[in-house]
Write a protein that holds these residues in place. Structure first.
Motif, PDB file in Angstrom:
ATOM      1  N   ALA A  59      -3.760  15.578 -16.060  1.00 13.52           N
ATOM      2  CA  ALA A  59      -4.579  15.263 -17.234  1.00 13.52           C
ATOM      3  C   ALA A  59      -4.287  13.880 -17.799  1.00 13.52           C
ATOM      4  O   ALA A  59      -4.992  13.435 -18.693  1.00 13.52           O
ATOM      5  CB  ALA A  59      -4.349  16.317 -18.313  1.00 13.52           C
ATOM      6  N   GLY A  60      -3.273  13.227 -17.290  1.00 13.47           N
ATOM      7  CA  GLY A  60      -2.859  11.949 -17.853  1.00 13.47           C
ATOM      8  C   GLY A  60      -3.875  10.848 -17.680  1.00 13.47           C
ATOM      9  O   GLY A  60      -4.061  10.021 -18.569  1.00 13.47           O
ATOM     10  N   GLY A  61      -4.565  10.807 -16.546  1.00  9.82           N
ATOM     11  CA  GLY A  61      -5.548   9.748 -16.301  1.00  9.82           C
ATOM     12  C   GLY A  61      -6.673   9.783 -17.312  1.00  9.82           C
ATOM     13  O   GLY A  61      -7.070   8.746 -17.856  1.00  9.82           O
ATOM     14  N   SER A  68      -6.787   3.966 -24.255  1.00  8.46           N
ATOM     15  CA  SER A  68      -6.531   2.545 -24.101  1.00  8.46           C
ATOM     16  C   SER A  68      -7.587   1.899 -23.209  1.00  8.46           C
ATOM     17  O   SER A  68      -7.931   2.437 -22.163  1.00  8.46           O
ATOM     18  CB  SER A  68      -5.143   2.367 -23.469  1.00  8.46           C
ATOM     19  N   PRO A  69      -8.092   0.742 -23.599  1.00  9.59           N
ATOM     20  CA  PRO A  69      -9.042   0.050 -22.724  1.00  9.59           C
ATOM     21  C   PRO A  69      -8.380  -0.422 -21.421  1.00  9.59           C
ATOM     22  O   PRO A  69      -9.027  -0.480 -20.381  1.00  9.59           O
ATOM     23  CB  PRO A  69      -9.515  -1.141 -23.553  1.00  9.59           C
ATOM     24  N   ILE A  70      -7.099  -0.702 -21.489  1.00  8.76           N
ATOM     25  CA  ILE A  70      -6.376  -1.078 -20.268  1.00  8.76           C
ATOM     26  C   ILE A  70      -6.305   0.126 -19.335  1.00  8.76           C
ATOM     27  O   ILE A  70      -6.454  -0.001 -18.125  1.00  8.76           O
ATOM     28  CB  ILE A  70      -4.957  -1.592 -20.601  1.00  8.76           C
ATOM     29  N   GLY A  71      -6.114   1.307 -19.910  1.00 11.64           N
ATOM     30  CA  GLY A  71      -6.056   2.530 -19.113  1.00 11.64           C
ATOM     31  C   GLY A  71      -7.359   2.807 -18.401  1.00 11.64           C
ATOM     32  O   GLY A  71      -7.365   3.306 -17.275  1.00 11.64           O
ATOM     33  N   GLY A  76      -6.819   6.522 -12.949  1.00 15.21           N
ATOM     34  CA  GLY A  76      -5.865   7.620 -12.965  1.00 15.21           C
ATOM     35  C   GLY A  76      -4.670   7.413 -12.071  1.00 15.21           C
ATOM     36  O   GLY A  76      -3.685   8.111 -12.198  1.00 15.21           O
ATOM     37  N   GLY A  77      -4.719   6.493 -11.139  1.00 13.43           N
ATOM     38  CA  GLY A  77      -3.622   6.300 -10.202  1.00 13.43           C
ATOM     39  C   GLY A  77      -2.320   5.933 -10.876  1.00 13.43           C
ATOM     40  O   GLY A  77      -1.245   6.333 -10.432  1.00 13.43           O
ATOM     41  N   PHE A  78      -2.406   5.177 -11.957  1.00 13.40           N
ATOM     42  CA  PHE A  78      -1.213   4.758 -12.686  1.00 13.40           C
ATOM     43  C   PHE A  78      -0.469   5.966 -13.246  1.00 13.40           C
ATOM     44  O   PHE A  78       0.747   6.069 -13.104  1.00 13.40           O
ATOM     45  CB  PHE A  78      -1.614   3.797 -13.807  1.00 13.40           C
ATOM     46  N   VAL A  84       4.619  11.499 -10.713  1.00 11.66           N
ATOM     47  CA  VAL A  84       5.462  11.716  -9.534  1.00 11.66           C
ATOM     48  C   VAL A  84       6.893  11.254  -9.813  1.00 11.66           C
ATOM     49  O   VAL A  84       7.854  11.913  -9.400  1.00 11.66           O
ATOM     50  CB  VAL A  84       4.859  11.012  -8.294  1.00 11.66           C
ATOM     51  N   ILE A  85       7.025  10.142 -10.524  1.00 14.18           N
ATOM     52  CA  ILE A  85       8.369   9.668 -10.891  1.00 14.18           C
ATOM     53  C   ILE A  85       9.076  10.709 -11.756  1.00 14.18           C
ATOM     54  O   ILE A  85      10.265  11.005 -11.545  1.00 14.18           O
ATOM     55  CB  ILE A  85       8.293   8.297 -11.601  1.00 14.18           C
TER      56      ILE A  85
END
Length: 161
Positions: A59-61, A68-71, A76-78, A84-85
């Motif tokens: 759900a983070g993406g 955030s406009p940067i988001g 969603g890959g970020f 995963v980290i």
């Protein structure tokens, strides 16, 4: 030589060198209680970190792109990488918790039933715990050293431009 109050470990010459008396048994029982508590808290934190990682992955993406406009540009890959980290951190923290739990359980068993094999296994788990933290410390110090070298090289490169 063994009686109800103490365990004596004899050397080949027959002279006792190590004595596990009632005081040491009581101290080991207290260590086992605290070790079990700390390991259970570690398992709980592993679970919480794992759940947070799954929320971030699935759900983070969507949340990040709305906040955030940067988001929105990153996609969603970020957040999946961050998730995963977090999962890797949860997995890494599982092992010392497991080693500590095993140590605590087997020390308690060894003291309660005077079982040498349980005591041997308990201390092998403690050895594994310290070896794990030692290897992790070496890895982290190596990463820090690489970061410092990379930082110095970046400063030198920036100063020459």
């Amino acid at each position: 030589m063994e009686n109800n109050d103490e365990i004596v470990i004899e050397q080949p010459s027959g002279e006792p060198k190590l004595i596990i008396d009632t005081t040491i048994k009581n101290l080991l029982m207290e260590v086992a209680k605290w070790g079990k508590f700390i390991s259970i808290v570690g398992f709980v934190f592993c679970g919480i970190i794992g759940l947070i990682a799954l929320v971030i992955i699935f759900a983070g993406g969507a949340m990040f792109s709305k906040l955030s406009p940067i988001g929105a540009r990153l996609g969603g890959g970020f957040t999946e990488i961050i998730g995963v980290i977090y999962l890797v951190f949860a997995l890494i923290y599982y092992f010392p918790s497991k080693y500590l739990y095993d140590f605590s359980a087997y020390v308690k068993q060894a003291i309660l039933i005077d079982d040498q094999e349980s005591l041997n296994y308990a201390f092998s788990r403690m050895k594994s715990l310290f070896r794990f933290w030692g290897i992790l410390l070496i890895v982290m110090l190596s990463i820090y050293a690489l970061m410092i070298v990379f930082g110095i090289m970046t400063l030198i490169l920036a100063a020459t431009i």
